[in-house]
Design an enzyme around this catalytic site. Structure first.
Site, PDB file in Angstrom:
ATOM      1  N   ASP A   1       0.811  -1.210   0.000  1.00 19.13           N
ATOM      2  CA  ASP A   1       0.000   0.000   0.000  1.00 19.13           C
ATOM      3  C   ASP A   1       0.851   1.271   0.000  1.00 19.13           C
ATOM      4  O   ASP A   1       0.446   2.296  -0.542  1.00 19.13           O
ATOM      5  CB  ASP A   1      -0.934   0.001   1.206  1.00 19.13           C
TER       6      ASP A   1
ATOM      7  N   LEU B   1      -8.367   3.014  11.646  1.00 19.90           N
ATOM      8  CA  LEU B   1      -8.869   1.756  12.206  1.00 19.90           C
ATOM      9  C   LEU B   1      -8.050   1.352  13.435  1.00 19.90           C
ATOM     10  O   LEU B   1      -8.608   0.933  14.455  1.00 19.90           O
ATOM     11  CB  LEU B   1      -8.818   0.659  11.145  1.00 19.90           C
ATOM     12  N   SER B   2      -6.740   1.504  13.353  1.00 21.87           N
ATOM     13  CA  SER B   2      -5.874   1.165  14.485  1.00 21.87           C
ATOM     14  C   SER B   2      -6.152   2.058  15.689  1.00 21.87           C
ATOM     15  O   SER B   2      -5.961   1.639  16.843  1.00 21.87           O
ATOM     16  CB  SER B   2      -4.400   1.304  14.087  1.00 21.87           C
TER      17      SER B   2
ATOM     18  N   ASN C   1      -5.558   8.190   1.553  1.00 16.49           N
ATOM     19  CA  ASN C   1      -5.943   7.565   2.819  1.00 16.49           C
ATOM     20  C   ASN C   1      -6.299   8.578   3.894  1.00 16.49           C
ATOM     21  O   ASN C   1      -7.427   8.619   4.358  1.00 16.49           O
ATOM     22  CB  ASN C   1      -4.807   6.667   3.336  1.00 16.49           C
ATOM     23  N   ASP C   2      -5.294   9.369   4.307  1.00 15.55           N
ATOM     24  CA  ASP C   2      -5.541  10.207   5.474  1.00 15.55           C
ATOM     25  C   ASP C   2      -4.523  11.322   5.625  1.00 15.55           C
ATOM     26  O   ASP C   2      -3.464  11.326   4.998  1.00 15.55           O
ATOM     27  CB  ASP C   2      -5.534   9.348   6.753  1.00 15.55           C
TER      28      ASP C   2
ATOM     29  N   ASP D   1      -3.069  12.608  21.637  1.00 18.06           N
ATOM     30  CA  ASP D   1      -1.791  12.389  20.966  1.00 18.06           C
ATOM     31  C   ASP D   1      -1.834  12.884  19.523  1.00 18.06           C
ATOM     32  O   ASP D   1      -0.793  13.043  18.889  1.00 18.06           O
ATOM     33  CB  ASP D   1      -1.428  10.905  20.976  1.00 18.06           C
TER      34      ASP D   1
ATOM     35  N   THR E   1      -9.572   2.022   6.800  1.00 23.77           N
ATOM     36  CA  THR E   1      -8.965   0.749   7.216  1.00 23.77           C
ATOM     37  C   THR E   1      -7.470   0.888   7.474  1.00 23.77           C
ATOM     38  O   THR E   1      -6.787  -0.115   7.687  1.00 23.77           O
ATOM     39  CB  THR E   1      -9.195  -0.335   6.141  1.00 23.77           C
ATOM     40  N   ALA E   2      -6.960   2.116   7.464  1.00 19.53           N
ATOM     41  CA  ALA E   2      -5.535   2.335   7.719  1.00 19.53           C
ATOM     42  C   ALA E   2      -5.327   2.771   9.175  1.00 19.53           C
ATOM     43  O   ALA E   2      -5.834   2.141  10.093  1.00 19.53           O
ATOM     44  CB  ALA E   2      -4.991   3.358   6.719  1.00 19.53           C
ATOM     45  N   TYR E   3      -4.638   3.871   9.408  1.00 15.72           N
ATOM     46  CA  TYR E   3      -4.307   4.315  10.760  1.00 15.72           C
ATOM     47  C   TYR E   3      -5.570   4.564  11.592  1.00 15.72           C
ATOM     48  O   TYR E   3      -5.620   4.266  12.794  1.00 15.72           O
ATOM     49  CB  TYR E   3      -3.456   5.583  10.671  1.00 15.72           C
TER      50      TYR E   3
END
Length: 285
Positions: A70, A184-185, A139-140, A169, A180-182
């Site tokens: 990705d 989601l985490s 993505n973001d 933070d 579904t990237a950062y």
């Protein structure tokens, strides 16, 4: 046989095994009568010459064929969007939401893509304005601290309305593709690519009452940096990092163009989630 695409650009990730799959891609495409143009690194792996860099290749081809992950996909997304050419990604790793096709399927998948009309999924991108410069993210965009021992304070406004003073933070603004990237985490929701929304997710918020938000994608999101004496950064698609100055303002909306991604005709988005996130033990039906 009429070809859907006649000139293919090949982009690869530096990886010990990539040459095997690169050879397979070239053999398949040339066997179909497709003209192949290699970006610089791919050419070097085969001891060929190419003056076409990763940033320029989208302007001289009909389609990009990518072998990697990705991160490699994100590195060419901006230029492919501007040129309005589709990308198909073959994943060398284990996750890969953007490079969703498997490396084992390279031969038959390429034949199907170039001779048939596989679905093209159009994905929204973020347009980010900061200090007179404009950036694009598939993505973001992430606003985060540089000093791990301190939280930062951010002022969030949407369409001119003050939403929250966030102590955390950091903060993530993601497209549905980037959900579904950062995000989601960090505890954000999964949003399917066809949803007309943007996701705003705090990173470890000091106040547990501030939860992830999904807002309409016609919204204008503004974030002001309200923390003195702490390094704060803006990270765009994990590719570009910019210092975010005290009292600086970042404005985020949706870009005027969309990225075209060729998706597998054998599995839908929920099947992709099932496979990539290990939601079950049996083959997705």
């Amino acid at each position: 046989m009429e070809l859907k695409y006649k000139i293919a650009g090949i982009v690869v990730k530096p990886h010990p095994d990539v040459k095997i799959y690169l050879d397979q891609v070239i053999r398949t495409l040339e066997g179909l009568g497709v003209q192949v143009i290699l970006e610089t690194f791919a050419a070097q792996m085969l001891d060929r010459e190419s003056a076409i860099g990763r940033k320029e290749i989208s302007g001289v081809v009909d389609i990009l064929v990518l072998i990697g992950g990705d991160g490699t996909f994100l590195s060419v997304a901006k230029e492919a969007t501007e040129s309005q050419i589709p990308i198909v990604g073959f994943n060398l790793g284990t996750l890969g939401f953007l490079t969703e096709m498997s490396k084992e399927s390279i031969g038959p998948s390429l034949v199907e893509i170039f001779t048939n009309h596989l679905e093209v999924s159009e994905r929204k991108l973020l347009e980010i304005e900061y200090k007179g410069e404009t950036f694009i993210a598939l993505n973001d965009v992430v606003i985060s601290k540089g000093n791990i021992s301190r939280i930062i304070k951010l002022l969030l406004e949407i369409d001119g309305f003050k939403i929250a003073e966030i102590r955390a933070d950091g903060l993530i603004v993601a497209t549905p593709t980037g959900s579904t990237a950062y995000s989601l985490s960090a505890g954000g929701p999964i949003v399917t690519p066809n949803v007309n929304g943007l996701v705003i997710t705090p990173i470890c918020p000091h106040s547990l009452t501030f939860r992830p938000l999904v807002v309409p994608d016609h919204s204008t999101i503004e974030v002001r940096q309200c923390t003195e004496d702490t390094d704060v950064f803006i990270t765009i698609d994990g590719q570009t990092v910019i210092p975010f100055s005290y009292d600086g303002l970042i404005k985020i909306g949706v870009h005027r163009k969309q990225l075209k991604i060729i998706v597998s005709g054998k599995i839908n988005y929920f099947g992709l989630l099932y496979e990539k996130l290990n939601w079950g033990f049996h083959k997705y039906q």
